[in-house]
Design a protein around this motif. Sequence first.
Motif, PDB file in Angstrom:
ATOM      1  N   GLY A   1     -73.890 -11.572 -39.140  1.00 49.67           N
ATOM      2  CA  GLY A   1     -75.126 -11.307 -39.857  1.00 49.67           C
ATOM      3  C   GLY A   1     -75.150  -9.964 -40.549  1.00 49.67           C
ATOM      4  N   ALA A   2     -74.133  -9.141 -40.361  1.00 48.70           N
ATOM      5  CA  ALA A   2     -74.120  -7.812 -40.951  1.00 48.70           C
ATOM      6  C   ALA A   2     -73.861  -7.890 -42.448  1.00 48.70           C
ATOM      7  N   LEU A   3     -74.254  -6.822 -43.132  1.00 50.56           N
ATOM      8  CA  LEU A   3     -74.029  -6.730 -44.567  1.00 50.56           C
ATOM      9  C   LEU A   3     -72.584  -6.293 -44.791  1.00 50.56           C
TER      10      LEU A   3
ATOM     11  N   GLU B   1     -74.885 -14.878 -55.282  1.00 50.59           N
ATOM     12  CA  GLU B   1     -75.887 -15.006 -54.225  1.00 50.59           C
ATOM     13  C   GLU B   1     -76.950 -13.913 -54.353  1.00 50.59           C
ATOM     14  N   THR B   2     -78.157 -14.231 -53.899  1.00 42.80           N
ATOM     15  CA  THR B   2     -79.234 -13.248 -53.798  1.00 42.80           C
ATOM     16  C   THR B   2     -79.212 -12.647 -52.397  1.00 42.80           C
ATOM     17  N   ILE B   3     -79.240 -11.315 -52.314  1.00 40.30           N
ATOM     18  CA  ILE B   3     -79.124 -10.622 -51.031  1.00 40.30           C
ATOM     19  C   ILE B   3     -80.469 -10.016 -50.657  1.00 40.30           C
ATOM     20  N   SER B   4     -80.914 -10.294 -49.443  1.00 44.81           N
ATOM     21  CA  SER B   4     -82.101  -9.646 -48.880  1.00 44.81           C
ATOM     22  C   SER B   4     -81.622  -8.614 -47.865  1.00 44.81           C
ATOM     23  N   PHE B   5     -81.872  -7.354 -48.148  1.00 44.41           N
ATOM     24  CA  PHE B   5     -81.358  -6.287 -47.302  1.00 44.41           C
ATOM     25  C   PHE B   5     -82.233  -6.087 -46.068  1.00 44.41           C
ATOM     26  N   SER B   6     -81.571  -5.804 -44.947  1.00 45.87           N
ATOM     27  CA  SER B   6     -82.266  -5.433 -43.717  1.00 45.87           C
ATOM     28  C   SER B   6     -82.181  -3.915 -43.591  1.00 45.87           C
TER      29      SER B   6
ATOM     30  N   THR C   1     -86.087   4.199 -43.123  1.00 49.63           N
ATOM     31  CA  THR C   1     -85.709   4.323 -44.536  1.00 49.63           C
ATOM     32  C   THR C   1     -86.947   4.454 -45.424  1.00 49.63           C
ATOM     33  N   GLU C   2     -86.898   5.441 -46.328  1.00 50.13           N
ATOM     34  CA  GLU C   2     -87.970   5.633 -47.305  1.00 50.13           C
ATOM     35  C   GLU C   2     -87.531   5.292 -48.716  1.00 50.13           C
ATOM     36  N   LYS C   3     -86.212   5.388 -48.987  1.00 45.53           N
ATOM     37  CA  LYS C   3     -85.660   5.001 -50.287  1.00 45.53           C
ATOM     38  C   LYS C   3     -84.328   4.293 -50.060  1.00 45.53           C
ATOM     39  N   ALA C   4     -84.031   3.325 -50.914  1.00 50.70           N
ATOM     40  CA  ALA C   4     -82.751   2.627 -50.803  1.00 50.70           C
ATOM     41  C   ALA C   4     -82.322   2.172 -52.197  1.00 50.70           C
TER      42      ALA C   4
ATOM     43  N   VAL D   1     -83.741  -0.559 -54.756  1.00 48.50           N
ATOM     44  CA  VAL D   1     -84.260  -1.775 -54.123  1.00 48.50           C
ATOM     45  C   VAL D   1     -85.462  -1.488 -53.227  1.00 48.50           C
ATOM     46  N   ALA D   2     -85.704  -0.218 -52.905  1.00 44.89           N
ATOM     47  CA  ALA D   2     -86.879   0.149 -52.116  1.00 44.89           C
ATOM     48  C   ALA D   2     -87.203   1.621 -52.377  1.00 44.89           C
ATOM     49  N   PRO D   3     -88.480   2.028 -52.459  1.00 46.73           N
ATOM     50  CA  PRO D   3     -89.661   1.168 -52.387  1.00 46.73           C
ATOM     51  C   PRO D   3     -89.764   0.256 -53.603  1.00 46.73           C
ATOM     52  N   PRO D   4     -90.603  -0.785 -53.541  1.00 45.40           N
ATOM     53  CA  PRO D   4     -91.578  -1.108 -52.490  1.00 45.40           C
ATOM     54  C   PRO D   4     -90.906  -1.708 -51.259  1.00 45.40           C
ATOM     55  N   PHE D   5     -91.678  -1.857 -50.214  1.00 50.24           N
ATOM     56  CA  PHE D   5     -91.251  -2.503 -48.985  1.00 50.24           C
ATOM     57  C   PHE D   5     -92.093  -3.763 -48.785  1.00 50.24           C
ATOM     58  N   PRO D   6     -91.516  -4.881 -48.329  1.00 49.13           N
ATOM     59  CA  PRO D   6     -90.088  -5.098 -48.079  1.00 49.13           C
ATOM     60  C   PRO D   6     -89.254  -4.858 -49.340  1.00 49.13           C
ATOM     61  N   SER D   7     -87.972  -4.607 -49.125  1.00 49.83           N
ATOM     62  CA  SER D   7     -87.093  -4.283 -50.235  1.00 49.83           C
ATOM     63  C   SER D   7     -86.974  -5.462 -51.189  1.00 49.83           C
ATOM     64  N   LEU D   8     -86.721  -5.142 -52.451  1.00 50.21           N
ATOM     65  CA  LEU D   8     -86.560  -6.181 -53.460  1.00 50.21           C
ATOM     66  C   LEU D   8     -85.270  -6.952 -53.219  1.00 50.21           C
TER      67      LEU D   8
END
Length: 598
Positions: free
Chosen positions: A472-474, A481-486, A491-494, A506-513
Amino acid sequence: MRFFTPWGLLGLLAVPAIIFMYLLKQKYKETKVPSLYLWKKAIPESKAQEPWQKLRKNILMFLQIAAAAVLAFALGSPYIMGKTQVVDYVLALDCSISMQARDVAESRFVAAKKDMLRLVDEAAPETTFSFVLLGEEPSLVLSGTQEKQEILRCIQDTQVTDGGVAWDKAKEILEAERDVLGGQIVVFTDDYGSMGDLPVEEQVYNKGGNNSALSLLSYSEQEDGLSVLTRLENWGVGGEEKTVTLYVDNAVFDTKSFLLERGESKDVTFRGVPKDANSIMVRLFPEDDLMTDNMRYVGVSSSSSERVLLVTENNMFLEKALSLIDNVELYKASPEKMTGISGYGLYIFDGCLPEKMPDDGFILLLNPPENAYVTMGEKKNITATARMLDNTGLADISTISFEVSKARALNANWGKPLIRSGGDSLAVFGEYQGKKTAVFGFDLHDSDLPLNAGFPILFYRLMEWYFPDGEGALTQHQAGETISFSLRPETEKAWVITPQGGKMVVAPPFPSLPYTQTSKTGFYSLVEEDGSGTQTTQIFGINPKTEGESDLTLKGEQKTVEGGQAKTVHAGKSMRNLLLLLLCAILIIEWRVNCREH
């Protein structure tokens, strides 16, 4: 007569220029000669060169004026209005990885684009076009346009991907667009029969290229380091030596060579890879007709434990299940000591809630009091068997069912149901204000779930959802494929860094895009930054699709389909080609006359 490009008529300015050239006085110089006898014979000719005299009849001048006029009119693209039969087109371009094969000049994709551009350019005026891109997520780019320049630009800008094609979804889009447009579907691809029974004209580019591919890459931790497994498959010429090279953190680590027959596959194992490696890549030599599937990429995930705090009076079932999970470092506290807590990756509150929730970490609530996370119904007796849902995304739990005596129905617009009894949701999970959160609306002691063999599996899969590791790890995904990050709870920025050095937040906003820019293979990096500016980076690989793509042999059979229904429109019939033929005839005549006079 009308003109598509009236500015071409500026070419008529060449007519007075030609006349002016025939009126000009030719320059001469004085020269001493021994006799004037012969020069007297040339007087009539010299008279013809006197400036500004009346123009004589000169067939060359008239031919040159005619040629200039015809060329000017041809540049103006003249047309006459009339009725004509026009077929509208729904054009579809296959952008999958197999279209990169070079068994066709330049590549299958380049050849297909050239033919599609030619079809659009040569189509009659008033022809209507729709344009569909075929990929992992087929998309309708243009619908019902008659602007040739617009569709030509879209076709020219289209890029091939390293993924495949979702043919079922593509078929739905094409069929719906044909029903609206009423035209002919033309698919530019490299195999026959991909559209099933849908009547389409298939323009196929395939000469049965020679290709081998790496179709798998994974690793596992052993005592002597990481063990890397890759799979070599040969769809090309048999008996050729294939070399697989392993790169660790972009440096060559090991190389192995094999002889494979056509249709044969071989699992290749490399051992002793350092456990502190960040990235692993394998590459196949020599190059063949499809180079993209000669490489695969995987990032190496860290195996650190996650700190989990369980706040409970005495829930031995839950404590025992969590303690069996390898990457969980479990801590326990009583409800009286849960004020001011921090520093954990996951907080589990069993039957209680603190006055102020922790700022960090994910949340798991079991039988909580009223709270801001979910809307809770009144506690009631439950008669229907509680069951796990099928579409949760958590593996191996859909068959779990159990009995519960009392529970409260839950409703949360941020999450999806995990457990249902009748029409009531007894557990939900998802992301609440950017944090992974799960809520159970019943006390475990009021159910026989802890006695169920699926109880430890359920919480193991929940911990995997909170903290992805292993499968399940990235570490790697397939192109398209579309990836949904965990993301980590702190985390405040990603952002993501692509193989080309590009950056996408991809973040913000949260949940990540969701991250969708995965059409090209290579190493990507997910960078997370917390409030103190500390950054963590996880490398992951995007790999080519090989199933159904790496075998370059021609598949399916060509079918005869009727052309699309023509429509009668009032359109301009171009006269440019006729004028160009007339121009060629005039130039040939002018050349013959000039040859005779000289």
